[in-house]
Design a protein around this motif. Structure first.
Motif, PDB file in Angstrom:
ATOM      1  N   TYR A  83       2.580   1.584  -3.159  1.00 42.33           N
ATOM      2  CA  TYR A  83       1.930   2.422  -4.553  1.00 42.33           C
ATOM      3  C   TYR A  83       1.550   3.582  -4.326  1.00 42.33           C
ATOM      4  O   TYR A  83       0.832   4.688  -5.357  1.00 42.33           O
ATOM      5  N   ILE A  84       1.805   4.231  -2.620  1.00 41.68           N
ATOM      6  CA  ILE A  84       0.928   5.439  -2.076  1.00 41.68           C
ATOM      7  C   ILE A  84       2.316   6.184  -2.781  1.00 41.68           C
ATOM      8  O   ILE A  84       1.736   7.475  -3.691  1.00 41.68           O
ATOM      9  N   ILE A  85       3.341   5.791  -3.074  1.00 36.88           N
ATOM     10  CA  ILE A  85       4.435   7.076  -3.645  1.00 36.88           C
ATOM     11  C   ILE A  85       4.162   6.653  -5.128  1.00 36.88           C
ATOM     12  O   ILE A  85       4.475   7.551  -5.570  1.00 36.88           O
ATOM     13  N   GLY A 118       3.873   5.647   7.372  1.00 38.57           N
ATOM     14  CA  GLY A 118       3.504   4.181   7.067  1.00 38.57           C
ATOM     15  C   GLY A 118       4.126   4.061   8.601  1.00 38.57           C
ATOM     16  O   GLY A 118       3.692   2.655   8.930  1.00 38.57           O
ATOM     17  N   ILE A 177       1.266  -1.404   0.258  1.00 35.21           N
ATOM     18  CA  ILE A 177      -0.267   0.164   0.275  1.00 35.21           C
ATOM     19  C   ILE A 177       1.011   1.314   0.311  1.00 35.21           C
ATOM     20  O   ILE A 177       0.789   2.137  -0.989  1.00 35.21           O
ATOM     21  N   LEU A 178       2.001   1.552   0.803  1.00 36.27           N
ATOM     22  CA  LEU A 178       2.856   2.511   0.762  1.00 36.27           C
ATOM     23  C   LEU A 178       3.801   3.050  -0.715  1.00 36.27           C
ATOM     24  O   LEU A 178       3.870   3.783  -1.209  1.00 36.27           O
ATOM     25  N   THR A 186       9.177   1.039  -4.502  1.00 36.20           N
ATOM     26  CA  THR A 186      10.097   2.298  -4.357  1.00 36.20           C
ATOM     27  C   THR A 186      11.098   2.616  -6.017  1.00 36.20           C
ATOM     28  O   THR A 186      11.416   2.948  -6.686  1.00 36.20           O
ATOM     29  N   VAL A 238       6.220   9.334   3.593  1.00 41.31           N
ATOM     30  CA  VAL A 238       5.184   7.948   3.639  1.00 41.31           C
ATOM     31  C   VAL A 238       6.027   6.948   4.592  1.00 41.31           C
ATOM     32  O   VAL A 238       5.396   5.989   5.077  1.00 41.31           O
ATOM     33  N   PHE A 278       1.369   6.363  -7.174  1.00 39.51           N
ATOM     34  CA  PHE A 278       0.690   7.437  -7.945  1.00 39.51           C
ATOM     35  C   PHE A 278       0.766   8.069  -7.169  1.00 39.51           C
ATOM     36  O   PHE A 278       0.504   9.793  -8.501  1.00 39.51           O
ATOM     37  N   LEU A 279       0.856   9.205  -5.940  1.00 38.61           N
ATOM     38  CA  LEU A 279       1.744  10.283  -5.908  1.00 38.61           C
ATOM     39  C   LEU A 279       2.255  11.279  -6.734  1.00 38.61           C
ATOM     40  O   LEU A 279       2.000  12.135  -7.130  1.00 38.61           O
ATOM     41  N   THR A 320       8.110  11.393  -0.080  1.00 41.80           N
ATOM     42  CA  THR A 320       9.199   9.726  -0.352  1.00 41.80           C
ATOM     43  C   THR A 320       9.386   9.848   1.523  1.00 41.80           C
ATOM     44  O   THR A 320       8.841   8.442   2.165  1.00 41.80           O
TER      45      THR A 320
END
Length: 414
Positions: A220-222, A246, A217-218, A268, A242, A224-225, A239
């Motif tokens: 893919y948050i990085i 996280g 999840i973390l 990442t 997160v 998409f952002l 980064t």
């Protein structure tokens, strides 16, 4: 001493010791920092023999630092994210079978073997420790630290597959080791009379699977952002945010923060850098996290040296610690060799790599942090902390300073 002055003191000492090491000792940075901070601590103890009040403000300041909280909740997250982000994902993918085998099966096996070794050794010396406590010790000393040995292996010119197996195993076995430690500690705190057969597997699955899931999840948050913008300053901050956020979420959700950071770092380092980042952003992100990696490691190893000032010493503890060191090396070898022999037809690993992984599997700050995280009321905390500290010092100073020669001996001059 307030938090700002403590952080300032640690950064100043790290910079001074790093300068002395770079200028004079020329040892691998982490080993040099721990050596100098250990000498500094021993010097303070010697001065204290003649001027007893001299050490009081220093030891008071050191004791106010919650080492386990600093390592487990702060430093470890940054170090694992930075380490996994800079790891060659393609090499990791090619060696995934052996890395998973060594990071999971070997850690579990080493936990049992090391626990049994401590149990029989303390029984032999007439000071037996409860076997469940011994297993907890096994979980404390099973994870290995890639930081101190990585630069040495690069200079020794070992095969890339051996290097990636050591680094990959160390990245994941930190997380697995913490999960095993937390699971065993939960059982001990629950009490033997209330333990059910499924308790430990459930805690293990919650921590491990939850941590890996949070890591995805973390990551893919990085992804998409960063995909939606192109501004290196903001992307570096994202980064950092997160990773810090996280780790906070992992603590609240009671899942493995270390495993989450490893997975987020790998995503990442491979997918985000490959598909999203511009060349400028990639350069700044890599340099930023490299600097964070160096600084956090410097602080960690300086802290490890300074912690000598607050370790409780007894001659009986020292005897057990010295006796268990060779047994732990044997446990480490067996925990690697047994699963390797069973599954070697599916692995691209040579027996030489098993030997190097045995001697190059250094224990570091994570082991000390887990030992120190035990409650003051824990029956054998002082003994486990002292034994762990001696093992880590042997690992860093003896194994760390000789692993290059051992690597060259195993592989020859390449």
């Amino acid at each position: 001493m307030n938090l700002y002055y403590l952080i300032s003191l640690l950064v100043i000492l790290s910079a001074v010791f790093a300068y002395i090491n770079t200028r004079l000792l020329k040892l691998p940075l982490t080993i040099g920092l721990m050596l100098l901070s250990t000498i500094f601590s021993v010097g303070l103890l010697a001065v204290n023999q003649f001027f007893p009040s001299t050490l009081t403000p220093v030891t008071t300041a050191i004791k106010t630092i919650d080492f386990s909280a600093v390592v487990l909740n702060v430093l470890l997250s940054f170090l694992l994210f930075a380490g996994s982000m800079h790891t060659d994902y393609r090499q990791l993918q090619q060696n995934r079978k052996s890395i998973i085998l060594f990071a999971l099966v070997s850690v579990l096996l080493c936990t049992v073997l090391a626990g049994a070794a401590l149990y029989f050794l303390t029984s032999f010396f007439g000071t037996p420790i409860n076997f469940l406590y011994c297993l907890l010790f096994g979980a404390i000393v099973s994870p290995t630290d890639p930081i101190a040995v990585l630069g040495i292996l690069t200079k020794a010119n070992v095969p890339k597959s051996a290097e990636i197996n050591i680094v990959g195993e160390s990245l994941f076995n930190d997380g697995i080791g913490v999960v095993v430690f937390v699971s065993l500690l939960a059982l001990i705190e629950k009490g033997s009379g209330h333990i059910q057969a499924w308790d430990m597997p459930l805690v293990f699955l919650q921590q491990a699977v939850g941590g890996i899931g949070l890591g995805f999840i973390l990551g893919y948050i990085i992804f998409f952002l960063l995909k939606s913008i192109d501004d290196y300053e903001t992307e570096v901050m994202i980064t950092l945010a997160v990773v810090m956020g996280g780790n906070w979420v992992a603590h609240i959700a009671d899942v493995s923060g270390p495993l989450a950071m490893v997975v987020a770092g790998l995503i990442t380092g491979y997918k985000v850098k490959k598909e999203v980042m511009s060349d400028v952003t990639m350069m700044y992100v890599e340099k930023f996290w490299h600097l964070i990696d160096v600084l956090m490691n410097a602080i960690l190893f300086v802290l490890m040296g300074l912690k000598i000032l607050s370790i409780h010493f007894e001659w009986g503890y020292l005897l057990v610690a010295l006796a268990i060191i060779p047994l732990l090396l044997l446990c480490r070898y067996l925990s690697l060799a047994i699963p390797y022999q069973i599954s070697k037809q599916w692995l691209d690993v040579s027996p030489k790599t098993i030997l190097l992984m045995t001697w190059g599997g250094l224990r570091g700050g994570l082991s000390i942090a887990m030992a120190l995280s035990l409650s003051p009321s824990f029956a054998v905390k002082d003994e486990l902390v002292f034994i762990t500290y001696i093992i880590v010092m042997f690992s860093i100073f003896v194994q760390g300073l000789t692993v290059e020669k051992v690597a060259k001996k195993i592989y020859g001059h390449r």
